[in-house]
Design a protein around this motif. Structure first.
Motif, PDB file in Angstrom:
ATOM      1  N   MET A 228      67.200 -42.993  33.146  1.00  0.00           N
ATOM      2  CA  MET A 228      66.373 -42.313  32.094  1.00  0.00           C
ATOM      3  C   MET A 228      67.473 -40.102  31.939  1.00  0.00           C
ATOM      4  O   MET A 228      67.561 -39.789  33.344  1.00  0.00           O
ATOM      5  N   GLN A 229      68.005 -39.827  31.629  1.00  0.00           N
ATOM      6  CA  GLN A 229      69.384 -39.377  30.810  1.00  0.00           C
ATOM      7  C   GLN A 229      68.779 -37.641  31.038  1.00  0.00           C
ATOM      8  O   GLN A 229      68.008 -38.125  30.088  1.00  0.00           O
ATOM      9  N   GLU A 230      68.967 -36.994  31.622  1.00  0.00           N
ATOM     10  CA  GLU A 230      68.814 -35.319  30.794  1.00  0.00           C
ATOM     11  C   GLU A 230      70.000 -34.731  30.679  1.00  0.00           C
ATOM     12  O   GLU A 230      70.738 -34.519  30.968  1.00  0.00           O
ATOM     13  N   LYS A 231      69.239 -34.253  29.713  1.00  0.00           N
ATOM     14  CA  LYS A 231      69.970 -32.799  28.396  1.00  0.00           C
ATOM     15  C   LYS A 231      69.730 -31.910  28.727  1.00  0.00           C
ATOM     16  O   LYS A 231      68.672 -31.597  29.324  1.00  0.00           O
ATOM     17  N   GLU A 232      71.160 -31.367  28.734  1.00  0.00           N
ATOM     18  CA  GLU A 232      70.878 -29.819  28.921  1.00  0.00           C
ATOM     19  C   GLU A 232      70.409 -29.230  28.104  1.00  0.00           C
ATOM     20  O   GLU A 232      71.134 -28.843  26.630  1.00  0.00           O
ATOM     21  N   ILE A 233      69.399 -28.072  27.768  1.00  0.00           N
ATOM     22  CA  ILE A 233      68.612 -27.432  26.058  1.00  0.00           C
ATOM     23  C   ILE A 233      69.515 -26.067  26.716  1.00  0.00           C
ATOM     24  O   ILE A 233      70.078 -24.994  27.869  1.00  0.00           O
ATOM     25  N   LYS A 234      70.410 -25.819  25.677  1.00  0.00           N
ATOM     26  CA  LYS A 234      71.019 -24.275  25.017  1.00  0.00           C
ATOM     27  C   LYS A 234      69.987 -23.936  24.817  1.00  0.00           C
ATOM     28  O   LYS A 234      69.425 -24.022  23.448  1.00  0.00           O
ATOM     29  N   VAL A 235      69.646 -22.600  24.878  1.00  0.00           N
ATOM     30  CA  VAL A 235      69.503 -21.452  24.947  1.00  0.00           C
ATOM     31  C   VAL A 235      70.081 -20.105  24.167  1.00  0.00           C
ATOM     32  O   VAL A 235      70.830 -19.150  24.954  1.00  0.00           O
ATOM     33  N   ARG A 236      70.026 -19.955  22.600  1.00  0.00           N
ATOM     34  CA  ARG A 236      70.702 -18.665  22.242  1.00  0.00           C
ATOM     35  C   ARG A 236      70.027 -17.382  22.359  1.00  0.00           C
ATOM     36  O   ARG A 236      68.764 -17.217  22.761  1.00  0.00           O
ATOM     37  N   PRO A 237      71.027 -16.214  22.763  1.00  0.00           N
ATOM     38  CA  PRO A 237      69.605 -15.171  23.112  1.00  0.00           C
ATOM     39  C   PRO A 237      69.597 -14.738  21.942  1.00  0.00           C
ATOM     40  O   PRO A 237      69.538 -15.068  20.367  1.00  0.00           O
ATOM     41  N   PHE A 238      68.198 -14.164  21.655  1.00  0.00           N
ATOM     42  CA  PHE A 238      67.285 -13.144  21.147  1.00  0.00           C
ATOM     43  C   PHE A 238      68.423 -12.817  19.900  1.00  0.00           C
ATOM     44  O   PHE A 238      67.573 -12.916  18.817  1.00  0.00           O
ATOM     45  N   PHE A 239      68.979 -11.875  20.124  1.00  0.00           N
ATOM     46  CA  PHE A 239      69.701 -11.396  19.014  1.00  0.00           C
ATOM     47  C   PHE A 239      70.393 -11.889  18.554  1.00  0.00           C
ATOM     48  O   PHE A 239      70.837 -11.379  17.045  1.00  0.00           O
ATOM     49  N   ALA A 240      71.453 -12.683  19.173  1.00  0.00           N
ATOM     50  CA  ALA A 240      71.744 -13.452  17.854  1.00  0.00           C
ATOM     51  C   ALA A 240      71.388 -14.122  17.163  1.00  0.00           C
ATOM     52  O   ALA A 240      71.285 -14.704  15.798  1.00  0.00           O
ATOM     53  N   LYS A 241      70.225 -14.921  17.610  1.00  0.00           N
ATOM     54  CA  LYS A 241      69.595 -15.635  16.552  1.00  0.00           C
ATOM     55  C   LYS A 241      68.985 -14.091  15.215  1.00  0.00           C
ATOM     56  O   LYS A 241      68.667 -14.853  13.726  1.00  0.00           O
ATOM     57  N   CYS A 242      68.432 -13.370  15.654  1.00  0.00           N
ATOM     58  CA  CYS A 242      68.107 -11.703  14.495  1.00  0.00           C
ATOM     59  C   CYS A 242      69.515 -11.874  13.547  1.00  0.00           C
ATOM     60  O   CYS A 242      68.826 -11.975  12.438  1.00  0.00           O
ATOM     61  N   ILE A 243      70.760 -11.824  13.941  1.00  0.00           N
ATOM     62  CA  ILE A 243      71.545 -11.463  12.880  1.00  0.00           C
ATOM     63  C   ILE A 243      71.876 -13.031  12.180  1.00  0.00           C
ATOM     64  O   ILE A 243      72.321 -12.216  10.845  1.00  0.00           O
ATOM     65  N   ILE A 244      71.433 -14.048  12.756  1.00  0.00           N
ATOM     66  CA  ILE A 244      71.850 -15.083  11.939  1.00  0.00           C
ATOM     67  C   ILE A 244      70.879 -15.046  11.094  1.00  0.00           C
ATOM     68  O   ILE A 244      70.821 -15.004   9.196  1.00  0.00           O
ATOM     69  N   ILE A 245      69.498 -14.131  11.335  1.00  0.00           N
ATOM     70  CA  ILE A 245      68.347 -14.981  10.713  1.00  0.00           C
ATOM     71  C   ILE A 245      68.564 -13.630   9.413  1.00  0.00           C
ATOM     72  O   ILE A 245      68.210 -13.525   7.773  1.00  0.00           O
ATOM     73  N   GLU A 246      69.095 -12.095   9.409  1.00  0.00           N
ATOM     74  CA  GLU A 246      69.235 -10.280   8.602  1.00  0.00           C
ATOM     75  C   GLU A 246      70.126 -11.492   8.177  1.00  0.00           C
ATOM     76  O   GLU A 246      70.151 -11.141   6.452  1.00  0.00           O
ATOM     77  N   SER A 247      71.237 -12.304   8.250  1.00  0.00           N
ATOM     78  CA  SER A 247      72.470 -11.963   7.505  1.00  0.00           C
ATOM     79  C   SER A 247      72.828 -13.045   6.378  1.00  0.00           C
ATOM     80  O   SER A 247      72.087 -13.362   5.380  1.00  0.00           O
ATOM     81  N   VAL A 248      71.272 -14.229   6.487  1.00  0.00           N
ATOM     82  CA  VAL A 248      70.480 -15.144   5.591  1.00  0.00           C
ATOM     83  C   VAL A 248      70.057 -14.709   4.651  1.00  0.00           C
ATOM     84  O   VAL A 248      70.302 -14.277   3.319  1.00  0.00           O
ATOM     85  N   THR A 249      69.341 -13.422   5.431  1.00  0.00           N
ATOM     86  CA  THR A 249      68.012 -12.597   4.080  1.00  0.00           C
ATOM     87  C   THR A 249      69.673 -11.380   3.487  1.00  0.00           C
ATOM     88  O   THR A 249      69.064 -11.779   2.675  1.00  0.00           O
TER      89      THR A 249
END
Length: 70
Positions: A1-22
């Motif tokens: 079974m292959q293991e995939k690396e999980i990429k975690v985005r920083p919290f502020f990047a998620k906030c910026i994306i959500i605010e931009s969409v809003t």
């Protein structure tokens, strides 16, 4: 079974994306209302002026004169 690396985005990047969409959705809705329904836009503008827009003087915010520079 292959293991995939999980990429975690920083919290502020998620906030910026959500605010931009809003912001884009709000601006798009205002533009659509303005150009499709002028009476509704006028009513919304009056409501904004009556309930949201407010004039504030410096003396209301800064009560102790002389402690702050304006």
């Amino acid at each position: 079974m292959q293991e995939k690396e999980i990429k975690v985005r920083p919290f502020f990047a998620k906030c910026i994306i959500i605010e931009s969409v809003t912001v884009v959705l709000v601006l798009l809705s205002v533009v659509l209302i303005r150009f499709t329904s002028k009476p509704l836009f006028s009513k919304l503008k009056d409501l904004y002026i009556k309930y949201v827009l407010d004039e504030t003087s410096v003396s209301e915010v800064l009560e102790d004169k002389g402690k702050y520079e304006v």
